[in-house]
Write an enzyme that holds these catalytic residues in place. Sequence first.
Site, PDB file in Angstrom:
ATOM      1  N   ASN A  33      28.299  39.953  41.016  1.00  0.00           N
ATOM      2  CA  ASN A  33      27.137  40.098  41.916  1.00  0.00           C
ATOM      3  C   ASN A  33      26.843  41.561  42.226  1.00  0.00           C
ATOM      4  OD1 ASN A  33      29.173  40.759  43.662  1.00  0.00           O
ATOM      5  ND2 ASN A  33      28.527  39.400  45.306  1.00  0.00           N
ATOM      6  N   TYR A 150      43.432  40.138  53.805  1.00  0.00           N
ATOM      7  CA  TYR A 150      43.324  40.257  52.349  1.00  0.00           C
ATOM      8  C   TYR A 150      44.544  39.647  51.655  1.00  0.00           C
ATOM      9  CZ  TYR A 150      42.936  42.508  47.767  1.00  0.00           C
ATOM     10  OH  TYR A 150      42.877  42.750  46.427  1.00  0.00           O
TER      11      TYR A 150
END
Length: 322
Positions: A33, A150
């Site tokens: 993207n 994360y």
Amino acid sequence: MSHCLVTGGAGFIGSHLTELLLADGHEVTVLDNLSTGEQGNLRGVSDHPRFRFLAGSITDPVMMSEAVSGVDVIYHLAAAVGVRLVAEDPVRTIETNIYPTEVLLRLAVQGGQKFFLASTSEVYGKNFKESWAEEDDLHFGATTRPRWAYGCSKAIDEFLALAYSKKYNLNVVIGRFFNVVGPRQVGNYGMVIPRFVDQALAGGPVIVYDDGGQERCFGHVGEVAGIVKDLMDEPSAAGNVFNIGSDQSVSIRELAEAVVAKVDPKIAIEYIPYSEAYGDDFEDIRRRVPDVAKLEKTLGRKPVMPLDQILDDIIAAKRADN
Ligand code: UDP
């Protein structure tokens, strides 16, 4: 020859992997993207007859099912990456890193694709051992410290991938990357080497966080991408987790000094606290060194390029870009 899907293929590691797969004669579809990736990273292959680029997000299930159609091997590298980005937007980190992996694993079960999951040394958290092996415990900090979002999100990905591998006999390989560096890596998301090189090439100062005593091992992206590719061709790797990185540690202070010595010894090195760099609720990892015995046993090699050569490569690439 196989048809490979590389999610995040316009990113730093993904674009190097894409080049290697094409050079080996494979067909490659990249799904990206362009959030942290860049089309320019693929400029060397954009006209290649066996290359296809799909602009789209891994958070779009329709796009993903289109992307996996006719594919034999999935390399899932798309993720929210970089300590700075992750600390600034933990919601995005969790959304990008968990649900899309689950969707992609389901598609791989249906389509029978082999699956590489890009994971990270962040899953070890702040384990205080000298070096970290794949079976070691994970030591995350408190949930009020966004950094750990994360590592936790990637640990969930690993659990999912291993569970799918057991339950559905999916051929999964998990690679935990340790500070992969090289040409095309950008400093915007926090990564230290491109930041130091950019700062030095701009005349300095080079900004070290804390006292610079924190230690890391830097592996060259060319070696790392080659290892990822070869693990997918190695039958005994299936169902396994591998540390992938260099095991030669260097302190961040020594790294700054090495960059300055190469670019211009007159450049100043300055030290600032973590709170100034990342905000008050940031926690760093003091020492991060992989145990790569499992990788060596399985493939007969590990990343070995010396830091000196890695820095020369990165500085030359940055100079050519400027
Ligand atoms: N670091 C630094 N200056 C920077 C960026 C990072 O001193 O401009 C330090 C950072 O605090 C960490 C190390 O360099 O201790 C590696 O940081 P990076 O974000 O590259 O990777 P990670 O923290 O994931 O190992």
